[in-house]
Design a protein around this motif. Structure first.
Motif, short mmCIF file in Angstrom:
data_model
loop_
_atom_site.label_atom_id
_atom_site.label_comp_id
_atom_site.label_asym_id
_atom_site.label_seq_id
_atom_site.Cartn_x
_atom_site.Cartn_y
_atom_site.Cartn_z
N ALA A 78 0.86 -1.18 0.00
CA ALA A 78 0.00 0.00 0.00
C ALA A 78 0.90 1.23 0.00
O ALA A 78 1.78 1.36 0.84
N THR A 79 0.67 2.11 -0.94
CA THR A 79 1.53 3.29 -1.05
C THR A 79 0.81 4.42 -1.78
O THR A 79 -0.19 4.19 -2.46
N ALA A 80 1.33 5.61 -1.63
CA ALA A 80 0.78 6.77 -2.34
C ALA A 80 1.43 6.96 -3.70
O ALA A 80 1.04 7.84 -4.46
N TYR A 81 2.41 6.10 -4.03
CA TYR A 81 3.21 6.31 -5.25
C TYR A 81 3.01 5.16 -6.23
O TYR A 81 3.38 4.02 -5.97
N SER A 82 2.43 5.48 -7.38
CA SER A 82 2.11 4.45 -8.37
C SER A 82 3.35 3.89 -9.07
O SER A 82 3.32 2.78 -9.61
N PHE A 142 -7.20 4.99 -0.29
CA PHE A 142 -7.76 3.70 -0.67
C PHE A 142 -9.16 3.85 -1.26
O PHE A 142 -9.97 4.63 -0.80
N SER A 143 -9.41 3.04 -2.30
CA SER A 143 -10.72 3.02 -2.96
C SER A 143 -11.49 1.78 -2.52
O SER A 143 -10.92 0.69 -2.42
N ASN A 144 -12.78 1.94 -2.26
CA ASN A 144 -13.62 0.80 -1.90
C ASN A 144 -13.56 -0.30 -2.94
O ASN A 144 -13.45 -1.48 -2.62
N ASP A 145 -13.62 0.10 -4.22
CA ASP A 145 -13.61 -0.88 -5.30
C ASP A 145 -12.28 -1.63 -5.37
O ASP A 145 -12.25 -2.85 -5.59
N GLU A 146 -11.18 -0.91 -5.19
CA GLU A 146 -9.87 -1.56 -5.27
C GLU A 146 -9.64 -2.51 -4.09
O GLU A 146 -9.08 -3.59 -4.25
N VAL A 147 -10.09 -2.10 -2.91
CA VAL A 147 -9.97 -2.98 -1.74
C VAL A 147 -10.82 -4.24 -1.95
O VAL A 147 -10.39 -5.35 -1.64
N ALA A 148 -12.03 -4.06 -2.49
CA ALA A 148 -12.91 -5.20 -2.76
C ALA A 148 -12.25 -6.17 -3.73
O ALA A 148 -12.31 -7.40 -3.55
#
Length: 242
Positions: A81-85, A104-110
């Protein structure tokens, strides 16, 4: 349930991710750590299934921490998990299962949770398969116990009020019902073609039309033709064909 530890030097990020993961019954966040060193210590003592790890931390980077875990007998799955792509490619080189971007995005966590669940199901099935493949089926013959490898069984049938197991060389009566036998062979390549027949799929050579939508199976090693009820034909073809 998958046990997880969140390792991040930002309190808000830990709180946010823990809150998002709380929506999934399959994930249990058992602990969290505010540094790589503490995360390493907690991982070694608590042995979680998953680590959600920040990459940039002051004392030890997430990637350095993952390298330190390589000698574990069963290292946890890693989600960076990071702020840097721009860390994404490098993260996967370190064996990461997934990569979450902050915020964090709900969709990405899902999607990450689905991936972890699927991976666990596959690994559990593989382990159960390995355990089953070691065992043999015990049958009685002339007062002695004979152990049959499932791969040697051609088909099983219920006839004359008895369950009979056929191999290339012999036949044996089993003291279990066909349904119980099917359950014992569930991790092998067997299929119920008829209420009275259970067949090893690897032994099938031809599927021959019979009558009223029913079929017969021609086997590689025995002359016996096996009936296939019309209700089972479609599923059988799906099992056999690429």
């Amino acid at each position: 349930m998958l046990k997880a530890i969140i390792i991040d030097d930002e309190l808000y990020a830990r709180v946010e991710l823990k809150h998002l993961l709380s929506a999934y019954p399959s994930i249990s966040v058992i602990d969290e750590a505010e540094s790589g060193e503490k995360g390493l210590e907690k991982t070694l003592t608590q042995k979680p299934d998953i680590l959600f790890v920040d990459i940039e931390m002051s004392d030890m980077s997430g990637m350095e921490m993952v390298v330190a875990l390589e000698n574990m007998k069963a290292p946890p799955k890693i989600v960076f998990a990071t702020a840097y792509s721009d860390y994404a490619v490098k993260a996967f080189r370190y064996g990461a299962v997934d990569y979450l971007l902050k915020p964090f995005s709900n969709d990405e966590v899902a999607e990450t949770v689905r991936r972890l669940e699927k991976m666990l199901q596959t690994e559990t099935k593989d382990e159960r398969g390995k355990e089953k493949l070691i065992g043999k089926l015990a049958v009685e013959e002339d007062g002695k116990i004979v152990y049959l490898s499932p791969e040697d069984i051609v088909y099983c049938t219920y006839q004359d009020r008895a369950t009979v197991i056929y191999t290339n060389r012999n036949s044996y009566q089993a003291k279990v019902t066909l349904k119980e036998l099917e359950a014992k062979l569930t991790d092998y390549s067997f299929y119920r073609t008829h209420k009275s027949f259970l067949v090893n799929l690897t032994e099938i050579e031809e599927l021959v039309p019979w009558f009223n939508g029913a079929y017969e199976l021609k086997l590689k090693s025995l002359e016996t033709r096996i009936p296939v009820s019309r209700n089972y034909v479609k599923t059988l073809r799906e099992q056999l064909e690429l």
